[in-house]
Design an enzyme around this catalytic site. Structure first.
Site, PDB file in Angstrom:
ATOM      1  N   LEU A  44      24.811 -12.031   7.691  1.00 19.32           N
ATOM      2  CA  LEU A  44      24.672 -10.943   6.734  1.00 19.32           C
ATOM      3  C   LEU A  44      23.385 -11.078   5.932  1.00 19.32           C
ATOM      4  O   LEU A  44      22.778 -12.152   5.900  1.00 19.32           O
ATOM      5  CB  LEU A  44      25.890 -10.926   5.809  1.00 19.32           C
ATOM      6  CG  LEU A  44      27.235 -10.666   6.524  1.00 19.32           C
ATOM      7  CD1 LEU A  44      28.414 -10.959   5.605  1.00 19.32           C
ATOM      8  CD2 LEU A  44      27.294  -9.237   7.037  1.00 19.32           C
ATOM      9  N   PRO A  45      22.945 -10.014   5.250  1.00 19.42           N
ATOM     10  CA  PRO A  45      21.623 -10.028   4.610  1.00 19.42           C
ATOM     11  C   PRO A  45      21.434 -11.041   3.487  1.00 19.42           C
ATOM     12  O   PRO A  45      20.348 -11.610   3.348  1.00 19.42           O
ATOM     13  CB  PRO A  45      21.474  -8.601   4.082  1.00 19.42           C
ATOM     14  CG  PRO A  45      22.374  -7.773   4.938  1.00 19.42           C
ATOM     15  CD  PRO A  45      23.535  -8.660   5.250  1.00 19.42           C
ATOM     16  N   LYS A 101      15.786 -23.530   6.356  1.00 21.45           N
ATOM     17  CA  LYS A 101      15.495 -22.173   6.817  1.00 21.45           C
ATOM     18  C   LYS A 101      14.466 -21.493   5.920  1.00 21.45           C
ATOM     19  O   LYS A 101      13.471 -20.934   6.405  1.00 21.45           O
ATOM     20  CB  LYS A 101      16.784 -21.363   6.848  1.00 21.45           C
ATOM     21  CG  LYS A 101      16.593 -19.861   7.022  1.00 21.45           C
ATOM     22  CD  LYS A 101      15.995 -19.492   8.369  1.00 21.45           C
ATOM     23  CE  LYS A 101      15.915 -17.975   8.500  1.00 21.45           C
ATOM     24  NZ  LYS A 101      15.313 -17.582   9.800  1.00 21.45           N
ATOM     25  N   LYS A 103      12.593 -12.116   0.550  1.00 22.63           N
ATOM     26  CA  LYS A 103      13.788 -12.728  -0.042  1.00 22.63           C
ATOM     27  C   LYS A 103      13.812 -14.223   0.212  1.00 22.63           C
ATOM     28  O   LYS A 103      14.061 -15.023  -0.704  1.00 22.63           O
ATOM     29  CB  LYS A 103      15.043 -12.091   0.549  1.00 22.63           C
ATOM     30  CG  LYS A 103      16.354 -12.680   0.035  1.00 22.63           C
ATOM     31  CD  LYS A 103      17.483 -12.503   1.038  1.00 22.63           C
ATOM     32  CE  LYS A 103      17.302 -13.425   2.236  1.00 22.63           C
ATOM     33  NZ  LYS A 103      18.450 -13.422   3.166  1.00 22.63           N
TER      34      LYS A 103
END
Length: 298
Positions: free
Chosen positions: A72-73, A176, A245
């Site tokens: 998911l985002p 990540k 983000k």
């Protein structure tokens, strides 16, 4: 790609986006029973065409599942889906393993783990790298944090060919965003170098070839400049907003550790400015357009 035989737990896959859909399809191809869910009816239909089962809600998908995967985002959406408003885990199998493959805020991952532990469930964070093409062919690099890595491994091996135990819970999400920071900094440097050379009168394609034969090569020069930037295609499949983000998460992580990382802060600022300037849904390779416009502004 790993292939399963014998009894395996059913898998709920929540988030059938550009990355999640091919990842879920590879689980089906590997022999897992997968129930997928996404708010996009088209994504669900595509998954059903590949032999997967679909559900009408996240909770329905996770009902009875021994493994629940989220792609998911944001971590806020992950938490809302699993233990918040949607409470997808309300009817999951006792002791279910949750694998968050989203690019999430590490601190949020730790908070989610506490809530799952109270339910007798465990969490591993397992974000991926490699883009849509590697999601399709099942060769993603997967960086994993947490204690249940071996329990998750059979599922992960159906989606990636390089599984990296990164350390304690949250480590996968940390690595990540650090990876994406390094990638994003390289993309900025490549864009600036091309524009300086072009305005001097050089051919950007030639500049790219020289960089790729020299020490300046990076992922952007090798895989993105000609295909997505110089071509004007700007369709790599990874949104600029998601890159911004992730770099913001990395910058926040450094700040939380009391570290002053000047280049990281500047990179985060540059990508946030690009997100503000470009249209919603812009591909991350459009950083080239943003840098070009900014270089000639005023």
């Amino acid at each position: 790609m790993a292939t399963q035989s014998g009894n395996t737990p059913s898998v709920a896959f929540i988030g059938l986006g550009r990355m999640g859909l091919p990842m879920a399809k590879n689980l089906v191809a590997a022999g897992f029973e997968v129930i997928g869910y996404d708010r996009s009816e088209a994504a669900c239909a595509s998954f059903a065409d590949a032999g997967g089962k679909t559900a009408g809600s996240a909770r329905e998908a996770a009902a009875g599942a021994g493994v629940v995967i989220t792609m998911l985002p944001t971590s806020a959406i992950v938490a809302s889906c699993l233990v918040g408003e949607e409470d997808a885990l309300a009817e999951a199998a006792p002791g279910a393993l949750v694998i968050d493959m989203s690019s999430s805020v590490p601190a949020d991952t730790l908070k989610l783990a506490e809530k799952l532990s109270a339910r007798g469930m465990s969490l591993v964070d397992a974000p991926v790298s490699g883009g849509v093409s590697k999601a399709i062919d099942g060769t993603l690099a997967i960086m994993v944090g947490g204690e249940d890595i071996e329990r998750a491994r059979p599922v992960l091996e159906a989606m990636g060919d390089r599984i990296f135990p990164a350390g304690k819970l949250g480590a996968g999400h940390v690595v990540k965003v650090l990876n994406n920071y390094v990638s994003a900094a390289g993309a900025l440097a490549a864009a600036e170098a091309l524009i300086v050379g072009r305005d001097f009168g050089l051919d950007e394609a030639v500049i790219t070839d020289i960089l790729n034969a020299s020490t300046g090569r990076n992922n952007t020069t090798e895989n993105k400049v000609k295909r997505f930037m110089l071509s004007g295609a700007f369709n790599s499949g990874f949104d600029l907003s998601l890159m911004a983000k992730d770099i913001g998460i990395a910058a926040g992580l450094a700040e939380g550790l009391g570290l002053k990382m000047q280049l990281l802060a500047q990179t985060a600022e540059a990508w946030q400015a690009a997100e503000n300037d470009l249209q919603q849904g812009a591909d991350h390779t459009e950083i080239y357009r943003h840098v070009d416009a900014g270089a000639h502004r005023g």
